[in-house]
Motif scaffolding. Structure first.
Motif, PDB file in Angstrom:
ATOM      1  N   ASN A  80       2.009 -27.456 -14.728  1.00  0.00           N
ATOM      2  CA  ASN A  80       2.582 -28.032 -13.506  1.00  0.00           C
ATOM      3  C   ASN A  80       3.934 -28.681 -13.777  1.00  0.00           C
ATOM      4  O   ASN A  80       4.867 -28.543 -12.982  1.00  0.00           O
ATOM      5  CB  ASN A  80       1.623 -29.047 -12.889  1.00  0.00           C
ATOM      6  CG  ASN A  80       0.371 -28.412 -12.336  1.00  0.00           C
ATOM      7  OD1 ASN A  80       0.319 -27.211 -12.081  1.00  0.00           O
ATOM      8  ND2 ASN A  80      -0.676 -29.212 -12.168  1.00  0.00           N
ATOM      9  N   LEU A  81       4.036 -29.392 -14.893  1.00  0.00           N
ATOM     10  CA  LEU A  81       5.319 -29.997 -15.269  1.00  0.00           C
ATOM     11  C   LEU A  81       6.393 -28.925 -15.451  1.00  0.00           C
ATOM     12  O   LEU A  81       7.517 -29.065 -14.965  1.00  0.00           O
ATOM     13  CB  LEU A  81       5.186 -30.787 -16.569  1.00  0.00           C
ATOM     14  CG  LEU A  81       4.688 -32.202 -16.475  1.00  0.00           C
ATOM     15  CD1 LEU A  81       4.458 -32.773 -17.886  1.00  0.00           C
ATOM     16  CD2 LEU A  81       5.661 -33.064 -15.726  1.00  0.00           C
ATOM     17  N   CYS A  82       6.053 -27.863 -16.151  1.00  0.00           N
ATOM     18  CA  CYS A  82       7.010 -26.770 -16.366  1.00  0.00           C
ATOM     19  C   CYS A  82       7.486 -26.200 -15.032  1.00  0.00           C
ATOM     20  O   CYS A  82       8.689 -25.960 -14.842  1.00  0.00           O
ATOM     21  CB  CYS A  82       6.389 -25.660 -17.218  1.00  0.00           C
ATOM     22  SG  CYS A  82       6.107 -26.132 -18.933  1.00  0.00           S
ATOM     23  N   ASN A  83       6.567 -26.008 -14.099  1.00  0.00           N
ATOM     24  CA  ASN A  83       6.941 -25.500 -12.782  1.00  0.00           C
ATOM     25  C   ASN A  83       7.877 -26.466 -12.061  1.00  0.00           C
ATOM     26  O   ASN A  83       8.855 -26.038 -11.440  1.00  0.00           O
ATOM     27  CB  ASN A  83       5.703 -25.227 -11.926  1.00  0.00           C
ATOM     28  CG  ASN A  83       5.006 -23.953 -12.328  1.00  0.00           C
ATOM     29  OD1 ASN A  83       5.638 -22.994 -12.761  1.00  0.00           O
ATOM     30  ND2 ASN A  83       3.693 -23.924 -12.189  1.00  0.00           N
ATOM     31  N   ARG A  84       7.601 -27.749 -12.161  1.00  0.00           N
ATOM     32  CA  ARG A  84       8.470 -28.742 -11.506  1.00  0.00           C
ATOM     33  C   ARG A  84       9.854 -28.780 -12.149  1.00  0.00           C
ATOM     34  O   ARG A  84      10.860 -28.907 -11.455  1.00  0.00           O
ATOM     35  CB  ARG A  84       7.815 -30.115 -11.536  1.00  0.00           C
ATOM     36  CG  ARG A  84       6.749 -30.220 -10.455  1.00  0.00           C
ATOM     37  CD  ARG A  84       6.134 -31.587 -10.396  1.00  0.00           C
ATOM     38  NE  ARG A  84       4.727 -31.336 -10.718  1.00  0.00           N
ATOM     39  CZ  ARG A  84       3.949 -32.119 -11.416  1.00  0.00           C
ATOM     40  NH1 ARG A  84       4.382 -33.250 -11.901  1.00  0.00           N
ATOM     41  NH2 ARG A  84       2.708 -31.798 -11.660  1.00  0.00           N
ATOM     42  N   PHE A  85       9.898 -28.629 -13.477  1.00  0.00           N
ATOM     43  CA  PHE A  85      11.211 -28.583 -14.138  1.00  0.00           C
ATOM     44  C   PHE A  85      12.002 -27.372 -13.663  1.00  0.00           C
ATOM     45  O   PHE A  85      13.199 -27.459 -13.416  1.00  0.00           O
ATOM     46  CB  PHE A  85      11.059 -28.546 -15.662  1.00  0.00           C
ATOM     47  CG  PHE A  85      10.563 -29.830 -16.276  1.00  0.00           C
ATOM     48  CD1 PHE A  85      10.970 -31.061 -15.805  1.00  0.00           C
ATOM     49  CD2 PHE A  85       9.684 -29.803 -17.347  1.00  0.00           C
ATOM     50  CE1 PHE A  85      10.523 -32.245 -16.379  1.00  0.00           C
ATOM     51  CE2 PHE A  85       9.225 -30.976 -17.932  1.00  0.00           C
ATOM     52  CZ  PHE A  85       9.649 -32.203 -17.442  1.00  0.00           C
ATOM     53  N   LYS A  86      11.330 -26.252 -13.511  1.00  0.00           N
ATOM     54  CA  LYS A  86      12.021 -25.047 -13.027  1.00  0.00           C
ATOM     55  C   LYS A  86      12.477 -25.231 -11.583  1.00  0.00           C
ATOM     56  O   LYS A  86      13.559 -24.783 -11.211  1.00  0.00           O
ATOM     57  CB  LYS A  86      11.145 -23.814 -13.198  1.00  0.00           C
ATOM     58  CG  LYS A  86      11.034 -23.446 -14.674  1.00  0.00           C
ATOM     59  CD  LYS A  86      10.658 -22.032 -14.907  1.00  0.00           C
ATOM     60  CE  LYS A  86      10.715 -21.773 -16.419  1.00  0.00           C
ATOM     61  NZ  LYS A  86      10.443 -20.426 -16.791  1.00  0.00           N
TER      62      LYS A  86
END
Length: 137
Positions: A80-86
């Motif tokens: 989820n964090l990776c998706n938010r960073f993207k």
């Protein structure tokens, strides 16, 4: 550069040049003594230096994700964090850890940097190659 080195009023100007996010994963599980926790953080710092120093200015390092337990949803939290960073505009997400037993398959991340099976950190040249390959893909 670390997230806290970026002034709020300069982020919009820097954003087009900073396309990569580094998310450190400490990999602690809560059973570490203070001395063991210190060692975990020192090891993480050492492997992060192999990325942060040579690629300063193109990679932003976010605060570390310290505690890790796949059974409690850590993998999904990191995804989820990776998706938010993207969603913020980062093109590439690099996960980095100094622990051998933390790496897992995660489609949302573009690269994992971990110690080798024998516990040694990858060399400067190896890490540079991984990152340059990522950027050229």
């Amino acid at each position: 550069m670390k997230f806290n080195e970026i002034e709020a009023d300069s982020w919009d100007e820097l954003k087009p040049y900073v396309d990569t996010c580094l998310l450190p994963i400490t990999g602690m599980n809560g059973t570490e003594s203070p001395a063991e926790a210190t060692k975990c953080l020192e090891d993480l710092r050492d492997i992060m230096d192999l990325v942060e120093i040579p690629f300063r200015g193109r990679i932003v390092t976010y605060p570390a994700y310290h505690y890790f337990d796949v059974r409690e949803g850590t993998k999904q939290s990191i995804a989820n964090l990776c998706n938010r960073f993207k969603q913020q505009g980062y093109k590439y997400i690099i996960l980095i850890t100094a622990k051998n037993n933390v790496k897992f398959q995660l489609d949302e991340a573009d690269l994992w940097i971990t110690p080798k099976e024998n516990g040694d950190f990858p060399s400067d040249e190896e890490i540079s190659g991984y990152i340059r390959e990522l950027w050229s893909s």
